[in-house]
Scaffold this motif. Structure first.
Motif, PDB file in Angstrom:
ATOM      1  N   MET A  17       0.828  -1.217   0.000  1.00 33.85           N
ATOM      2  CA  MET A  17       0.000   0.000   0.000  1.00 33.85           C
ATOM      3  C   MET A  17       0.865   1.270   0.000  1.00 33.85           C
ATOM      4  O   MET A  17       0.614   2.195  -0.775  1.00 33.85           O
ATOM      5  CB  MET A  17      -0.931   0.012   1.214  1.00 33.85           C
ATOM      6  CG  MET A  17      -1.779   1.276   1.323  1.00 33.85           C
ATOM      7  SD  MET A  17      -3.108   1.164   2.533  1.00 33.85           S
ATOM      8  CE  MET A  17      -2.200   1.345   4.077  1.00 33.85           C
ATOM      9  N   HIS A  21       1.340   3.807  -2.966  1.00 32.51           N
ATOM     10  CA  HIS A  21       1.002   5.222  -2.769  1.00 32.51           C
ATOM     11  C   HIS A  21       2.121   6.124  -3.294  1.00 32.51           C
ATOM     12  O   HIS A  21       1.871   7.101  -4.004  1.00 32.51           O
ATOM     13  CB  HIS A  21       0.755   5.490  -1.285  1.00 32.51           C
ATOM     14  CG  HIS A  21       0.422   6.919  -0.985  1.00 32.51           C
ATOM     15  ND1 HIS A  21      -0.866   7.402  -0.984  1.00 32.51           N
ATOM     16  CD2 HIS A  21       1.224   7.984  -0.707  1.00 32.51           C
ATOM     17  CE1 HIS A  21      -0.842   8.698  -0.718  1.00 32.51           C
ATOM     18  NE2 HIS A  21       0.407   9.076  -0.534  1.00 32.51           N
ATOM     19  N   SER A  24       1.980   6.173  -6.901  1.00 25.78           N
ATOM     20  CA  SER A  24       0.787   6.859  -7.415  1.00 25.78           C
ATOM     21  C   SER A  24       0.982   8.378  -7.397  1.00 25.78           C
ATOM     22  O   SER A  24       0.356   9.089  -8.175  1.00 25.78           O
ATOM     23  CB  SER A  24      -0.460   6.453  -6.626  1.00 25.78           C
ATOM     24  OG  SER A  24      -0.552   7.157  -5.395  1.00 25.78           O
ATOM     25  N   GLU A  25       1.862   8.845  -6.524  1.00 29.41           N
ATOM     26  CA  GLU A  25       2.156  10.296  -6.500  1.00 29.41           C
ATOM     27  C   GLU A  25       2.784  10.750  -7.823  1.00 29.41           C
ATOM     28  O   GLU A  25       2.737  11.922  -8.168  1.00 29.41           O
ATOM     29  CB  GLU A  25       3.149  10.633  -5.378  1.00 29.41           C
ATOM     30  CG  GLU A  25       2.606  10.430  -3.984  1.00 29.41           C
ATOM     31  CD  GLU A  25       3.680  10.615  -2.893  1.00 29.41           C
ATOM     32  OE1 GLU A  25       3.309  10.735  -1.729  1.00 29.41           O
ATOM     33  OE2 GLU A  25       4.888  10.626  -3.219  1.00 29.41           O
ATOM     34  N   CYS A  27       2.025   9.614 -10.874  1.00 39.10           N
ATOM     35  CA  CYS A  27       1.170   9.450 -12.047  1.00 39.10           C
ATOM     36  C   CYS A  27       0.920  10.812 -12.701  1.00 39.10           C
ATOM     37  O   CYS A  27       0.399  11.726 -12.072  1.00 39.10           O
ATOM     38  CB  CYS A  27      -0.132   8.784 -11.633  1.00 39.10           C
ATOM     39  SG  CYS A  27      -1.223   8.439 -13.004  1.00 39.10           S
ATOM     40  N   THR A  40       2.739   3.618 -13.169  1.00 42.62           N
ATOM     41  CA  THR A  40       1.338   3.528 -12.760  1.00 42.62           C
ATOM     42  C   THR A  40       0.883   2.066 -12.755  1.00 42.62           C
ATOM     43  O   THR A  40       0.127   1.635 -11.880  1.00 42.62           O
ATOM     44  CB  THR A  40       0.445   4.366 -13.694  1.00 42.62           C
ATOM     45  OG1 THR A  40       0.945   5.702 -13.698  1.00 42.62           O
ATOM     46  CG2 THR A  40      -0.997   4.387 -13.230  1.00 42.62           C
ATOM     47  N   SER A  43       2.046   0.519  -9.615  1.00 44.83           N
ATOM     48  CA  SER A  43       1.193   0.996  -8.527  1.00 44.83           C
ATOM     49  C   SER A  43      -0.142   0.247  -8.542  1.00 44.83           C
ATOM     50  O   SER A  43      -0.644  -0.200  -7.504  1.00 44.83           O
ATOM     51  CB  SER A  43       0.970   2.500  -8.677  1.00 44.83           C
ATOM     52  OG  SER A  43       0.122   2.980  -7.663  1.00 44.83           O
ATOM     53  N   LEU A  44      -0.711   0.084  -9.734  1.00 41.50           N
ATOM     54  CA  LEU A  44      -1.989  -0.632  -9.863  1.00 41.50           C
ATOM     55  C   LEU A  44      -1.868  -2.075  -9.382  1.00 41.50           C
ATOM     56  O   LEU A  44      -2.733  -2.580  -8.677  1.00 41.50           O
ATOM     57  CB  LEU A  44      -2.422  -0.636 -11.329  1.00 41.50           C
ATOM     58  CG  LEU A  44      -3.292   0.517 -11.779  1.00 41.50           C
ATOM     59  CD1 LEU A  44      -3.396   0.536 -13.305  1.00 41.50           C
ATOM     60  CD2 LEU A  44      -4.698   0.415 -11.183  1.00 41.50           C
ATOM     61  N   PHE A  47      -1.706  -2.079  -5.579  1.00 40.11           N
ATOM     62  CA  PHE A  47      -3.008  -1.845  -4.941  1.00 40.11           C
ATOM     63  C   PHE A  47      -3.953  -3.038  -5.150  1.00 40.11           C
ATOM     64  O   PHE A  47      -4.797  -3.320  -4.293  1.00 40.11           O
ATOM     65  CB  PHE A  47      -3.635  -0.531  -5.416  1.00 40.11           C
ATOM     66  CG  PHE A  47      -3.133   0.653  -4.641  1.00 40.11           C
ATOM     67  CD1 PHE A  47      -3.473   0.807  -3.301  1.00 40.11           C
ATOM     68  CD2 PHE A  47      -2.295   1.590  -5.224  1.00 40.11           C
ATOM     69  CE1 PHE A  47      -2.993   1.892  -2.565  1.00 40.11           C
ATOM     70  CE2 PHE A  47      -1.801   2.672  -4.502  1.00 40.11           C
ATOM     71  CZ  PHE A  47      -2.153   2.818  -3.170  1.00 40.11           C
ATOM     72  N   VAL A  50      -2.976  -5.264  -2.450  1.00 41.79           N
ATOM     73  CA  VAL A  50      -3.480  -4.731  -1.181  1.00 41.79           C
ATOM     74  C   VAL A  50      -4.948  -5.137  -0.999  1.00 41.79           C
ATOM     75  O   VAL A  50      -5.356  -5.577   0.075  1.00 41.79           O
ATOM     76  CB  VAL A  50      -3.373  -3.186  -1.156  1.00 41.79           C
ATOM     77  CG1 VAL A  50      -4.072  -2.610   0.068  1.00 41.79           C
ATOM     78  CG2 VAL A  50      -1.924  -2.746  -1.190  1.00 41.79           C
ATOM     79  N   GLU A 237      -3.000  12.275   3.324  1.00 40.78           N
ATOM     80  CA  GLU A 237      -3.608  12.191   1.989  1.00 40.78           C
ATOM     81  C   GLU A 237      -4.386  10.890   1.826  1.00 40.78           C
ATOM     82  O   GLU A 237      -5.542  10.889   1.412  1.00 40.78           O
ATOM     83  CB  GLU A 237      -2.529  12.272   0.908  1.00 40.78           C
ATOM     84  CG  GLU A 237      -1.919  13.646   0.805  1.00 40.78           C
ATOM     85  CD  GLU A 237      -1.084  13.841  -0.454  1.00 40.78           C
ATOM     86  OE1 GLU A 237      -1.399  13.251  -1.504  1.00 40.78           O
ATOM     87  OE2 GLU A 237      -0.093  14.583  -0.368  1.00 40.78           O
ATOM     88  N   LEU A 238      -3.723   9.803   2.158  1.00 39.26           N
ATOM     89  CA  LEU A 238      -4.329   8.481   1.947  1.00 39.26           C
ATOM     90  C   LEU A 238      -5.664   8.355   2.674  1.00 39.26           C
ATOM     91  O   LEU A 238      -6.626   7.789   2.169  1.00 39.26           O
ATOM     92  CB  LEU A 238      -3.351   7.417   2.458  1.00 39.26           C
ATOM     93  CG  LEU A 238      -3.633   5.960   2.129  1.00 39.26           C
ATOM     94  CD1 LEU A 238      -3.540   5.716   0.635  1.00 39.26           C
ATOM     95  CD2 LEU A 238      -2.656   5.048   2.864  1.00 39.26           C
TER      96      LEU A 238
END
Lengths: 250, 315
Positions: A17, A21, A24-25, A27, A40, A43-44, A47, A50, A237-238
């Motif tokens: 996670m 994250h 993802s920042e 992207c 990305t 990251s996908l 997640f 996760v 943020e999360l």
């Protein structure tokens, strides 16, 4: 509930996670479109892992727990990722260095977890392994490319490795939960992975012309919920939506 | 063959519904118009990643995280196909990027508006992608082959995004009062900018006639805008939120909705660079470009050194 299993799932999920994250920042801000898409993608994948892990953790926990309460409602002290994955995206070399070190570990960990006595963990590991094989290739190739590119990229790659490498040791620190899971045949034996992981990394560094940092391991207690000063910002943020608007459907 | 004959033959091919391919003869203006339009479209995809990207780290659930990441990633993919389509006309991706950064090339003004709440992610999917689809469905039949083919692929993904956006809005509108207010607020802020996406009124759109003749456009700005209104207003009604236009009314005689006047002054202000986020969007692209410079150079140097190695092995 089986507290150790629950915590073990959190440890696995939290690493994905927080690293997911961080990626993802980036992207929409990558050095070129192809790299942006690739980061990305990673990251996908993370997640996705996760979600599988936290859905299972929610089942283990029972009650009204869901993947989202687990992801967004725990306090910082209850989040158990290692310090390596929360390191910021200083520059692309740091992104590659962090990813590379984690990918080598992650791949070996998943290979071990495919044989877990817990069928759900084994199934998740099996699916994730295919994804992480690609992550490892992406970060490994960029490690070589930056180390063997220009003087500037070589210096940046070495600086990133110098920064990230001392956090690697924490991944192999065995907590009570991990020891218990290993003993039950559910978790991985980190001591076996450790030797292999360092051997692979040292070998890759040699081929890429990078120096193995001599810096001793940094004191890191992420697995116990003690994080860096950056973590509060990540969580603000999360968890922003769930904290600001609790108990709603989205 | 004289230029005039070539032009006539070119027009005959278009009139016959043939596709023009990159190596075919084409008038210089046709080439230039396409470079301008396709690169503008590509830039819109890339700049369009920023307002939505603004919410990636703050999605309310993991499912929404994965959905939004995948959506923004699709936009990067669209940018790639479109840059490739433009490259067939003799311009490089780097040149196009430089034109974007220096302000010579434009991108869709809608992305100069800020995303201020999670509902904006729903509103963008619903309204902005909805408006984009109306334009793009028309473009799947455009005369330039690579552009038309890129559009077919893009349209499929865009309609998925549009449904995803509408589903976010629906979830909010069926949620708490606070969530519904969030959805209404997003509609209030995005409605008029979405209406402006179809460009100036027909009488003020000097390029339309030529574009229709070359089948780059098959409908005028005002026709497309009306189509958008007619599709979208019932969708807002189904959500139970109100389009912020007191003059919006079904006109039985026309068989269309009538709507109020667009604030063209605001439209031109944003086009000229004075919108809420123009500076920030370009600054973000400039930063990615500058920060990526050493990475691109390293990749070039590395691939060169690998090539040299291979060659010396062969020799």
């Amino acid at each position: 509930m089986d507290v150790s299993l629950y915590k073990y799932l959190l440890m696995l999920g939290d690493n994905s996670m927080i690293l997911g994250h961080r990626l993802s920042e980036l992207c929409g801000h990558g050095p070129n479109l192809e790299t942006d898409i690739a980061l990305t993608n990673i990251s996908l994948d993370l997640f996705g892992q996760v979600r599988s892990l936290f859905q299972y953790a929610a089942k283990v926990k029972g009650g009204s727990a869901t993947e989202d309460t687990i992801a967004f409602s725990r306090t910082e002290r209850e989040i158990l990722n290692v310090i390596l994955v929360e390191q910021p995206n200083e520059d692309f070399a740091h992104v590659v260095g962090r990813q590379y070190l984690y990918d080598i570990y992650h791949f070996l960990l998943l290979e071990a977890l495919v044989g877990s006595k817990d069928e759900t963990i084994a199934a998740i590991a099996n699916k994730s392994l295919k994804e992480v094989k690609y992550h490892k290739r992406f970060s490994g190739e960029w490690l070589k490319r930056l180390a063997g590119g220009t003087d500037e990229s070589q210096q940046r790659m070495q600086a990133a490795i110098d920064h990230m490498y001392p956090f690697l040791d924490e991944l192999f620190h065995v907590t009570e939960v991990e020891e218990e899971m290993r003993a039950q045949g559910v978790g991985a034996d980190l001591s076996v992975i450790k030797a292999e992981c360092y051997a692979i990394i040292d070998d890759h560094f040699r081929i890429a012309g990078l120096q193995v940092p001599e810096h001793p391991p940094r004191v890191s207690k992420g697995k116990y919920g003690i994080h860096t000063e950056k973590m509060g910002f990540i969580l603000s943020e999360l968890q922003f939506m769930q904290r600001s608007y609790p108990n709603m459907q989205w | 063959m004289s230029t005039q004959d070539l032009e006539q033959r070119f027009q005959d091919r278009i009139d016959a519904g043939e596709k023009i391919e990159p190596k075919d003869w084409m008038p210089e203006k046709y080439r230039k118009t396409h470079i301008r339009q396709i690169s503008q479209h590509a830039h819109s995809e890339i700049v369009g990643m920023l307002p939505e990207g603004n919410w990636i780290t703050r999605t309310p659930t993991l499912r929404r995280k994965v959905g939004l990441l995948a959506k923004v990633q699709d936009e990067a993919g669209h940018g790639l196909y479109l840059y490739s389509a433009a490259e067939t006309l003799g311009i490089s991706r780097d040149e196009m990027t430089e034109q974007l950064l220096c302000g010579k090339a434009k991108y869709s003004s809608i992305f100069n508006y800020p995303t201020l709440s999670w509902a904006d992610i729903g509103a963008i999917g619903w309204l902005v992608d909805g408006a984009a689809i109306i334009n793009q469905v028309m473009l799947t039949r455009t005369s330039f082959g690579p552009y038309a083919r890129a559009m077919v692929r893009i349209c499929k993904e865009e309609s998925f995004h549009q449904r995803q956006g509408y589903e976010i809005m629906l979830t909010l509108c069926r949620g708490t009062a606070e969530q519904k207010a969030m959805a209404q607020d997003a509609l209030n802020r995005y409605w008029w900018p979405a209406m402006m996406m179809f460009g100036p009124r027909d009488e003020e759109s000097p390029n339309t006639a030529q574009s229709v003749k070359w089948k780059i456009k098959r409908k005028t700005n005002d026709e497309l805008r009306q189509q958008f209104v007619d599709i979208t207003v019932p969708q807002a009604e189904f959500l139970g939120i109100t389009v912020p236009d007191p003059e919006m009314k079904w006109n039985e005689d026309r068989g269309h909705y009538d709507f109020g006047a667009i604030d063209w002054d605001e439209f031109w202000q944003v086009v000229k660079g004075n919108g809420p986020c123009n500076k920030e969007r370009i600054a973000a692209r400039q930063k990615a470009w500058d920060d990526g410079k050493w990475v691109r150079e390293a990749a070039m140097a590395y691939s060169q050194s690998q090539e040299n190695k291979t060659q010396s092995k062969i020799a």
